[in-house]
Enzyme design. Structure first.
Site, PDB file in Angstrom:
ATOM      1  N   GLY A  81     -74.099 124.499  17.434  1.00  0.00           N
ATOM      2  CA  GLY A  81     -75.325 124.223  18.188  1.00  0.00           C
ATOM      3  C   GLY A  81     -76.549 124.470  17.323  1.00  0.00           C
ATOM      4  N   ASP A 131     -73.688 120.019  15.369  1.00  0.00           N
ATOM      5  CA  ASP A 131     -74.377 119.617  16.604  1.00  0.00           C
ATOM      6  C   ASP A 131     -74.312 118.087  16.701  1.00  0.00           C
ATOM      7  OD1 ASP A 131     -76.377 119.135  18.688  1.00  0.00           O
ATOM      8  OD2 ASP A 131     -77.120 121.137  18.265  1.00  0.00           O
ATOM      9  N   GLY A 156     -78.835 117.063  22.302  1.00  0.00           N
ATOM     10  CA  GLY A 156     -79.221 118.084  23.278  1.00  0.00           C
ATOM     11  C   GLY A 156     -78.093 118.429  24.237  1.00  0.00           C
ATOM     12  N   ASP A 183     -74.017 128.967  19.815  1.00  0.00           N
ATOM     13  CA  ASP A 183     -75.287 128.815  20.541  1.00  0.00           C
ATOM     14  C   ASP A 183     -75.401 127.364  21.007  1.00  0.00           C
ATOM     15  OD1 ASP A 183     -77.755 129.411  21.610  1.00  0.00           O
ATOM     16  OD2 ASP A 183     -78.828 129.255  19.705  1.00  0.00           O
ATOM     17  N   HIS A 214     -74.702 125.449  27.666  1.00  0.00           N
ATOM     18  CA  HIS A 214     -74.443 126.548  28.581  1.00  0.00           C
ATOM     19  C   HIS A 214     -73.556 126.163  29.753  1.00  0.00           C
ATOM     20  CE1 HIS A 214     -78.286 128.871  27.172  1.00  0.00           C
ATOM     21  NE2 HIS A 214     -77.379 128.718  26.226  1.00  0.00           N
ATOM     22  N   ASP A 267     -77.527 134.029  24.207  1.00  0.00           N
ATOM     23  CA  ASP A 267     -77.738 133.830  25.648  1.00  0.00           C
ATOM     24  C   ASP A 267     -76.684 134.515  26.513  1.00  0.00           C
ATOM     25  OD1 ASP A 267     -80.057 132.093  25.194  1.00  0.00           O
ATOM     26  OD2 ASP A 267     -78.587 130.643  24.479  1.00  0.00           O
TER      27      ASP A 267
HETATM   28 MG    MG Z   1     -79.497 129.766  22.702  1.00  0.00          MG
END
Ligand code: MG
Length: 216
Positions: free
Chosen positions: A52, A77, A81, A147, A150, A176
Site C-alpha cells: 500500500g 500498490d 486507491g 498499510d 481497510h 491504522d
Molecule cells: Mg494507513
C-alpha cells in the site's frame, strides 16, 4: 553503518511533503518507521516490502532506511486507491480523481514524491494487486509494512499473502491499528491480533496506530 542519510534541510522538505497527502501518515510516524526499518534491514539482507504505497509518504521514510543500509524497498500498490479513498468517502482526495476510471489514481503523485526526495535508487514501485505481486515476490524480507485497504477481505488478503515473507527475527509493521472501534475501522486491528494470536509474532512497540511486531 553509513552516516545519517539526510540533512536538516532534507528533513524539513520531507516534513513539508508529508502534509500534502492529507496527513494519512504523519512525519512522526515516518521517523519511527524509518528507525525500525533501518534497524531490521541492517541486521538482514536490507530488503523491505511496503504493502500500500498510496502517494508515497511512508514509502519515502522506508526509502531513507534503504538508503542508510544500501538496500531496497519494494512498494506494492495498484495505485487506484482503496475503497475508503473513493468519491463517497471522507478520505477522498478529489485532486487525485481519475475521471476516466472513476477512482483516484495515485501513481503520478507517488512518483513525484519519490523523485523530489531523490529516492528513486532505493525504491522499486510494483504497480500490482497483492495477489499478482505475491506470485513473484518470494524472497523473505527484513521488514514488511502493511498499510493497504481497510476492508476486511482486502486487509486479510494482504496479511495472509505477505506474513510468511517476514524473515525470522524480522519485523511486521501494521498501520491504522485501533483498539477502540470509535477511532477507526476494525480489519487492521484484527490482522494485528491475528498475528499475535498466531504466536509467530511478539509485540515490539507502537506509535499511535502504527504497530511493530517481531517474528520469532
Ligand atoms: Mg494507513
Amino acid at each position: 553503518m553509513s552516516a545519517k542519510p539526510y540533512s536538516p534541510g532534507y528533513l524539513s522538505k520531507l516534513e513539508r511533503l508529508t502534509t500534502i497527502n492529507r496527513g494519512f501518515f504523519t512525519y512522526d510516524e515516518g521517523m519511527k518507521l524509518f528507525d525500525e526499518a533501518r534497524r531490521s534491514m541492517a541486521e538482514g539482507t536490507a530488503y523491505a516490502i511496503e504493502v500500500g504505497s498510496y502517494c508515497g509518504t511512508s514509502t519515502a521514510f522506508l526509502g531513507l532506511a534503504a538508503k542508510a543500509t544500501g538496500g531496497v524497498v519494494v512498494s506494492v500498490d495498484h495505485h487506484f486507491g482503496s475503497e475508503e479513498n473513493g468519491p463517497s468517502w471522507e478520505s477522498f482526495d478529489k485532486s487525485l480523481f481519475d475521471r476516466e476510471r472513476g477512482t483516484v489514481s495515485t501513481l503520478s503523485r507517488f512518483r513525484s514524491m519519490i523523485h523530489s526526495l531523490d529516492l528513486e535508487e532505493y525504491i522499486a514501485p510494483v504497480v500490482s494487486t497483492t495477489s499478482l505481486a505475491t506470485k513473484f515476490l518470494r524472497d523473505r524480507a527484513d521488514f514488511i509494512f502493511i498499510d493497504g485497504g481497510h476492508g476486511e477481505e482486502v486487509a486479510f488478503n494482504d496479511y495472509f499473502s505477505y506474513v510468511s515473507l517476514v524473515r525470522r527475527g524480522g519485523v511486521l509493521a501494521i498501520h491504522d491499528v485501533f483498539e477502540d472501534p470509535s477511532k477507526g475501522g476494525r480489519p487492521p486491528f484484527e490482522i494485528y491480533t491475528r498475528a499475535v494470536a498466531s504466536e509467530q509474532f511478539t509485540y515490539m512497540s507502537n506509535l499511535g496506530s502504527l504497530y511493530f511486531l517481531r517474528r520469532r
